[in-house]
Scaffold this active site. Structure first.
Site, short mmCIF file in Angstrom:
data_model
loop_
_atom_site.label_atom_id
_atom_site.label_comp_id
_atom_site.label_asym_id
_atom_site.label_seq_id
_atom_site.Cartn_x
_atom_site.Cartn_y
_atom_site.Cartn_z
CB ALA A 6 -0.91 -0.01 1.22
CB SER A 8 0.33 6.82 1.55
OG SER A 8 1.64 7.19 1.95
CB SER A 13 3.97 3.79 1.89
OG SER A 13 3.89 4.95 1.09
CB CYS A 101 -8.80 4.63 7.95
SG CYS A 101 -8.24 4.44 6.24
CB CYS A 199 -6.63 12.57 5.03
SG CYS A 199 -7.88 11.26 4.95
#
Length: 387
Positions: A6, A8, A13, A101, A199
Site C-alpha cells: 500500500a 500512500s 510507504s 480506516c 485527511c
C-alpha cells in the site's frame, strides 16, 4: 511471498515497498483512492490521499520496477470512516478516524481483496513490528523507533489481520534513517513532510467542517451543579478535556480555567468543570478485540499498560473482562488516574512492547467523585441522540 504494498505517496510507504522488493518478495504497489473528490483533500505538507500523492506513489513504484494500480475505495471510506466520524460526534463521542480506516479499510477491505487476488500479505509504511510469539503465533509489537511508533493505531487489528501484515520499518531506529535511505535510493519524496491530522478535513477546522454537515445549534454550557454559565454554537464540535473555544460568561469562583467534562447530545448541552475533574480511575467498553492470542484468563485481572492516544505515554494498569450492567466489557483500572478520557476513544492495552488488544471506551468512572457529574454509558447517550 506475494506482497501488496500500500503506497500512500509518502516516504515511509515507498521505503517499505523498496525493502519488500529487496527482500526478494513478489511486490505489487497499490494506491488507495479514498475521496469522491480528491481535490477536497489536503495537499502539500499536511496532506495525504490526494491526486499529487497518487502520482508520487506511481513514480516510486516505477523506480522500483513493480506493477502499480489505483484502487477506488471512496464509497467504502465515505461510509465507514467519514459518515462514522460525523455520527460519533453527533452522539457526543470522540472517534479516531485513522483507527477506523485501519480497522475497516486498509486491513479489512483492502486485505480481503488482496487475499482474494492471491497475495499473502499487505505491506505498509507503519512503524510497528510483527514478531512470532512463544506459541508460534504472530504478535503485534511496538516499533524500535519509539517516537514514531504507530502500534496504537494498529491496535484494532485481529489475529488474522496481523498474520497477513508486513511492516518493514518496524526495526528502523529513526525516521531520519528512512529519509536517508529514500534519498540514497533516488526516491523523490525523500524529504516530503509527514501528513498530520485528518485527511478529509481540508483546512484542519474540525468544528467548521462538522457544522457544515450537522448544523450549528446553539445550546447552554453548564457547570457541575447544572447552572447555565455560557453558550455554545453546537455541542457536536466539543470533546472531553477541551479548554479552547468555551464561551463562558460567568468566571469560575476560584478564577481557574474550566474544561469540557461531558457532552450531552440529547439536550445539546456541554458540562464543564475544573481540570482535576478530568481524572478517571476506570474505563470500560463492550467493543473490544484481541490482537492475537488473548491473555490466558481474560476474566481474571491481568497486568498491562494502557494507552488512550496515539502519542500518549502508556500507563501501568490492571484489566479484566467482566459483566457490567448485563454486558460483557473489558474493564481497565490504571495505576494512576487518566485525564481527558472521552467516550469513543480507543484504549489499547500492552504487555511490554506487545499489543494485547483494544477497547472502544463507553464508560468512565471519575477519580474525583464530587468534582464532576457521573458520565452516562455511551450507549445510552447514543440512544438519546437517536443513533
Amino acid at each position: 511471498m506475494k506482497i501488496l504494498a500500500a503506497m500512500s505517496g509518502g516516504v515511509d510507504s515507498a521505503v517499505a515497498a523498496a525493502r519488500a522488493v529487496e527482500a526478494g518478495h513478489d511486490v505489487t504497489g497499490v494506491h488507495l483512492a479514498l475521496s469522491r473528490m480528491p481535490g477536497t483533500l489536503r495537499t502539500g505538507s499536511r496532506g495525504c490521499c490526494t491526486i499529487e500523492d497518487s502520482m508520487d506513489a506511481r513514480r516510486a513504484a516505477d523506480l522500483l520496477g513493480i506493477p502499480f494500480y489505483v484502487w477506488d475505495f471512496s464509497e467504502r471510506f465515505a461510509a465507514d470512516v467519514v459518515d462514522d466520524f460525523v455520527a460519533e460526534y453527533q452522539a457526543g463521542r470522540t472517534p479516531n478516524p485513522c483507527m477506523r480506516c485501519n480497522e475497516r479499510i486498509k486491513f479489512a477491505a483492502v486485505l480481503e481483496k488482496a487475499l482474494d487476488l492471491g497475495f499473502d500479505a499487505v505491506c505498509t509504511g507503519h512503524y510497528a513490528d510483527v514478531l512470532e510469539g512463544p506459541d508460534g503465533q504472530p504478535e503485534l509489537h511496538r516499533a524500535a523507533a519509539w517516537a514514531k511508533d504507530q502500534s496504537y493505531v494498529l491496535g484494532v487489528l485481529t489475529a488474522e489481520q496481523i498474520a497477513h501484515s508486513y511492516f518493514p520499518l518496524g526495526s528502523t531506529p529513526s525516521k531520519a534513517e528512512v529519509r536517508a535511505e529514500a534519498q540514497a535510493r533516488g526516491i523523490q519524496v525523500a524529504q516530503k513532510p509527514d501528513s498530520h491530522d485528518i485527511c478529509f478535513i481540508p483546512d484542519g477546522d474540525t468544528r467548521g467542517w462538522l457544522a457544515d454537515r450537522v448544523g450549528a445549534e446553539p445550546g447552554e454550557i453548564l457547570d457541575g451543579e447544572g447552572n447555565a454559565i455560557g453558550t455554545h454554537q453546537g455541542a457536536a464540535a466539543f470533546t472531553v478535556g477541551q479548554r479552547k473555544g468555551l464561551a463562558i460568561g460567568t468566571p469560575a469562583p476560584d478564577g481557574r480555567p474550566r474544561f469540557v467534562l461531558e457532552i450531552r447530545p440529547k439536550d445539546n448541552t456541554v458540562v464543564v468543570g475544573p481540570q482535576e475533574a478530568l481524572a478517571i480511575r476506570e474505563i470500560a467498553g463492550s467493543s473490544y478485540t484481541w490482537a492475537g492470542t488473548p491473555p490466558t484468563r481474560p476474566d481474571q485481572p491481568f497486568d498491562c499498560d494502557v494507552q488512550i492516544r496515539a502519542h500518549a505515554d502508556p500507563v501501568p494498569a490492571r484489566a479484566a473482562v467482566s459483566v457490567v450492567d448485563g454486558s460483557v466489557q473489558l474493564v481497565i483500572t490504571p495505576r494512576d488516574p487518566l485525564h481527558g478520557v472521552a467516550p469513543g476513544q480507543t484504549a489499547v492495552v500492552y504487555a511490554g512492547t506487545r499489543v494485547l488488544g483494544q477497547v472502544t471506551i463507553d464508560r468512565t468512572v471519575s477519580a474525583v467523585d464530587d468534582a464532576r457529574p457521573p458520565m452516562r454509558d455511551a450507549a445510552l447517550v447514543g440512544a438519546a441522540a437517536g443513533e
